[in-house]
Design a protein around this motif. Structure first.
Motif: not given
Length: 106
Positions: A93, A96-101, A103-104, A106
């Motif tokens: 979790d 994924v949340s760090t990668c999303r932030r 990369m995207l 967010e």
């Protein structure tokens, strides 16, 4: 191990899991995307999934594929101690949340 080598190792492991699903789909004669969608339909806890209704034939078909995936996933999780299970989920979790932030944005 350096951060770069750990990142590569983690991404390779993640991609290996995806390849297992892709190989399973190929063995069953469907695309990975079709398998992903069928699996998502049966994951009622996933609130991001839109409501999709399958025909009776479609449900029967999904029932020949998806239980095997859930069983294998459950056995893999059961191979870990409860502490390892909790840590795995927490770390995934977080990753994924760090990668999303990053990369995207967010």
């Amino acid at each position: 191990m350096t951060v770069e080598s750990k990142t590569r190792a983690f991404c390779n492991a993640w991609q290996s899991i995806s390849m297992i699903y892709k190989d399973y789909a190929r063995r069953k004669g469907i695309s990975y995307n079709s398998l992903y969608i069928l699996n998502a339909i049966q994951q009622t806890e996933n609130r991001r999934v839109k409501t999709i209704h399958l025909t009776e034939k479609g449900m029967q078909y999904a029932d020949t594929l998806i239980p095997h995936i859930h069983h294998a996933d459950r056995l893999a999780m059961e191979a870990l101690s409860e502490e390892q299970q909790d840590e795995l989920i927490w770390l995934m979790d977080l990753y994924v949340s760090t990668c999303r932030r990053k990369m995207l944005g967010e």
